[in-house]
Design an enzyme around this catalytic site. Structure first.
Site, PDB file in Angstrom:
ATOM      1  N   TYR A 100       0.824  -1.217   0.000  1.00 20.99           N
ATOM      2  CA  TYR A 100       0.000   0.000   0.000  1.00 20.99           C
ATOM      3  C   TYR A 100       0.854   1.261   0.000  1.00 20.99           C
ATOM      4  O   TYR A 100       0.451   2.284  -0.517  1.00 20.99           O
ATOM      5  CB  TYR A 100      -0.901   0.036   1.248  1.00 20.99           C
ATOM      6  CG  TYR A 100      -2.220  -0.659   1.123  1.00 20.99           C
ATOM      7  CD1 TYR A 100      -2.298  -2.001   0.778  1.00 20.99           C
ATOM      8  CD2 TYR A 100      -3.408   0.018   1.372  1.00 20.99           C
ATOM      9  CE1 TYR A 100      -3.508  -2.640   0.692  1.00 20.99           C
ATOM     10  CE2 TYR A 100      -4.630  -0.613   1.283  1.00 20.99           C
ATOM     11  CZ  TYR A 100      -4.683  -1.939   0.942  1.00 20.99           C
ATOM     12  OH  TYR A 100      -5.895  -2.571   0.856  1.00 20.99           O
ATOM     13  N   ASP A 115     -12.327  -9.095   4.432  1.00 19.09           N
ATOM     14  CA  ASP A 115     -13.607  -9.038   3.701  1.00 19.09           C
ATOM     15  C   ASP A 115     -14.163 -10.449   3.536  1.00 19.09           C
ATOM     16  O   ASP A 115     -15.351 -10.698   3.684  1.00 19.09           O
ATOM     17  CB  ASP A 115     -13.426  -8.418   2.305  1.00 19.09           C
ATOM     18  CG  ASP A 115     -13.723  -6.921   2.292  1.00 19.09           C
ATOM     19  OD1 ASP A 115     -13.470  -6.275   3.327  1.00 19.09           O
ATOM     20  OD2 ASP A 115     -14.201  -6.415   1.258  1.00 19.09           O
ATOM     21  N   LYS A 147       2.968 -15.399   2.444  1.00 19.78           N
ATOM     22  CA  LYS A 147       3.225 -16.121   1.187  1.00 19.78           C
ATOM     23  C   LYS A 147       4.731 -16.379   1.155  1.00 19.78           C
ATOM     24  O   LYS A 147       5.444 -15.909   0.254  1.00 19.78           O
ATOM     25  CB  LYS A 147       2.718 -15.265   0.007  1.00 19.78           C
ATOM     26  CG  LYS A 147       2.697 -15.966  -1.339  1.00 19.78           C
ATOM     27  CD  LYS A 147       1.609 -17.003  -1.485  1.00 19.78           C
ATOM     28  CE  LYS A 147       1.789 -17.774  -2.771  1.00 19.78           C
ATOM     29  NZ  LYS A 147       0.858 -18.902  -2.910  1.00 19.78           N
ATOM     30  N   ASP A 186      -3.089 -18.172   0.346  1.00 19.61           N
ATOM     31  CA  ASP A 186      -4.080 -18.834  -0.519  1.00 19.61           C
ATOM     32  C   ASP A 186      -4.781 -19.958   0.249  1.00 19.61           C
ATOM     33  O   ASP A 186      -6.005 -20.098   0.199  1.00 19.61           O
ATOM     34  CB  ASP A 186      -3.433 -19.360  -1.830  1.00 19.61           C
ATOM     35  CG  ASP A 186      -2.107 -20.085  -1.611  1.00 19.61           C
ATOM     36  OD1 ASP A 186      -1.597 -20.085  -0.469  1.00 19.61           O
ATOM     37  OD2 ASP A 186      -1.582 -20.652  -2.582  1.00 19.61           O
ATOM     38  N   ASP A 241      -6.371  -7.004   4.236  1.00 21.46           N
ATOM     39  CA  ASP A 241      -7.505  -6.356   3.589  1.00 21.46           C
ATOM     40  C   ASP A 241      -8.404  -7.413   2.947  1.00 21.46           C
ATOM     41  O   ASP A 241      -9.626  -7.424   3.134  1.00 21.46           O
ATOM     42  CB  ASP A 241      -6.984  -5.378   2.522  1.00 21.46           C
ATOM     43  CG  ASP A 241      -8.111  -4.685   1.795  1.00 21.46           C
ATOM     44  OD1 ASP A 241      -9.043  -4.220   2.472  1.00 21.46           O
ATOM     45  OD2 ASP A 241      -8.071  -4.621   0.547  1.00 21.46           O
TER      46      ASP A 241
HETATM   47  C1  IPM Z   1     -10.321  -1.187   4.226  1.00 21.83           C
HETATM   48  C2  IPM Z   1     -10.578  -0.571   2.889  1.00 21.83           C
HETATM   49  C3  IPM Z   1      -9.409   0.358   2.545  1.00 21.83           C
HETATM   50  C4  IPM Z   1      -8.158  -0.482   2.469  1.00 21.83           C
HETATM   51  C5  IPM Z   1      -9.600   1.194   1.277  1.00 21.83           C
HETATM   52  C6  IPM Z   1     -10.865   2.003   1.310  1.00 21.83           C
HETATM   53  C7  IPM Z   1      -8.406   2.061   0.984  1.00 21.83           C
HETATM   54  O1  IPM Z   1     -10.767  -1.543   1.923  1.00 21.83           O
HETATM   55  O2  IPM Z   1     -10.188  -0.432   5.214  1.00 21.83           O
HETATM   56  O3  IPM Z   1     -10.267  -2.411   4.310  1.00 21.83           O
HETATM   57  O4  IPM Z   1      -7.875  -1.109   1.435  1.00 21.83           O
HETATM   58  O5  IPM Z   1      -7.444  -0.536   3.457  1.00 21.83           O
HETATM   59 MG    MG Z   2     -10.889  -3.509   2.694  1.00 19.71          MG
END
Ligand code: IPM
Ligand code: MG
Length: 374
Positions: free
Chosen positions: A145, A252, A192, A224, A248
């Site tokens: 990032y 999710d 990884k 993975d 990240d």
């Molecule tokens: C998160 C989001 C952020 C990230 C984005 C909005 C930059 O997806 O906080 O998980 O990738 O960190």
């Molecule tokens: Mg995110």
């Protein structure tokens, strides 16, 4: 209680951010009343809203408000105007990334627990997810990032550098080990290491630290495989530690276990600052419709109360959220047949904090499907 007056920076951000954050403020006001503390809110612009108004996704004034505060409450970021335009030079997300870096928020903590009454909302089978309780520790201010980025002027190639130093790994690794010590004593480093040098550095660094935590069992998993294991058998995990981008993605993915991404909170912690935000995005399609689930933001507020050393208030807030969910006082993402608006759910939770079972909202009526709002 060490302190009873707190300066809170509030950054509602984009999309559904302002709606969910205003429910968190409603709930915080109820907490202030019941637990005799005071919250002073200072609002700041960030994200697409800030770009539209000032040209800058993180205006200096917002940064100053955040640095001067005891904690930051943040909504969501992102707007389709920018998502659909890869040429855009300024992007809303840059504001959040800069804020994380400037405030030194190196550890992003994402807890994941299933609510018993919502198990069937998940597309995964009950027996697989029931009883899941995971804490994800995601490194937040380094890695791919924040490494060097480049796109050549002809647009033929581009790169993003992934870089880590041991100094960046050590603090979050300690935090994750300490959390594991308090829990089921299992720490899984997700990486990884079969391909990436940075991952091998994470492994070596964590291996060294492990001797200071003899009770904690340290395991390694390639990302993975971890992605697959999270869905196949989430109960095998206790604390997960990982770098920025893997964290990240897997957080999710993990949200599917809870039934809705609208439930998951997060805390981003540094040496001197802390920011609390839902893990969901700005959900622009729902903006202004009153359908967004405020629970992730409200539970992020509970994490903020813990951070501010108000554990009783944090517990009360979590209990109020559980009551709302158990009594079917939920938004449309959790019940398509009988649902309530963002603000109704927020009011229910605030009301429960103030009055518990004597609250204005009548649980029995809710259960049999009659709204008590007159
Ligand atoms: C998160 C989001 C952020 C990230 C984005 C909005 C930059 O997806 O906080 O998980 O990738 O960190
Ligand atoms: Mg995110």
């Amino acid at each position: 209680m060490s302190n009873s007056y707190f300066k809170i920076a509030v950054l509602p951000g984009d999309g559904i951010g302002p709606e969910v954050v205003s429910e968190s403020i409603k709930v915080l006001d109820a907490v202030a009343e019941v637990f005799q503390c005071q919250f002073k809110y200072s609002y700041g612009l960030m994200g697409a809203e800030a770009i539209f108004k000032t040209g800058d996704p993180l205006p200096d004034e917002t940064l100053k408000i955040c640095k001067d505060s005891d904690a930051v409450l943040f909504g969501a970021i992102g707007d389709p105007v920018f998502d659909n335009n890869p040429e855009a030079k300024v992007r809303p997300e840059q504001g959040l990334l800069k804020l994380r870096k400037e405030l030194g928020l190196y550890a992003n903590i994402r807890p994941l627990k299933t609510f018993p009454s919502l198990i069937d909302k998940s597309p995964l089978k009950r027996e697989i997810i029931e009883g899941t309780d995971i804490q994800i520790f995601r490194e937040l201010v380094s890695g791919i990032y924040f490494g060097e980025k480049f796109t050549d002027p002809d647009g033929k190639y581009a790169y993003d550098v992934c870089k880590y130093s041991t100094e960046e790994i050590i603090p979050i690794a300690h935090m994750a080990f300490q959390e594991a010590e308090k829990r089921k004593k299992k720490l899984t480093l997700v990486d990884k290491a079969n391909v990436l040098d940075t991952s091998r550095l994470w492994r070596k660094t964590c291996q060294k630290i492990a001797s200071q935590y003899p009770d904690v069992q340290l395991e390694y998993l390639f990302v993975d495989n971890a992605a697959m294991q999270l869905i196949l058998n989430p109960k095998q995990f206790d604390v997960i530690l990982t770098e920025n981008m893997f964290g990240d993605i897997i957080s999710d993915e993990a949200s599917v276990i809870g039934g809705s991404i609208g439930l998951l909170p997060s805390a981003s912690i540094g040496e001197e600052n802390a920011l609390f935000e839902p893990i969901h995005g700005s959900y622009p399609q729902a903006k202004g419709k009153g359908i967004a689930n405020p629970v992730a933001s409200i539970l992020s507020t509970a994490m903020m109360l813990d951070y501010l050393e108000l554990p009783e208030a944090a517990d009360k807030l979590r209990r109020a959220v559980e009551h709302a969910i158990e009594n079917g006082y939920v938004t449309v993402d959790l019940n398509t047949e009988q649902h309530y608006s963002t603000s109704e759910v927020g009011s229910f939770i605030a009301d429960y904090i103030k009055y518990s079972e004597k609250s204005y909202y009548n649980f029995e009526n809710i259960k049999i499907g009659k709204s008590t709002i007159v």
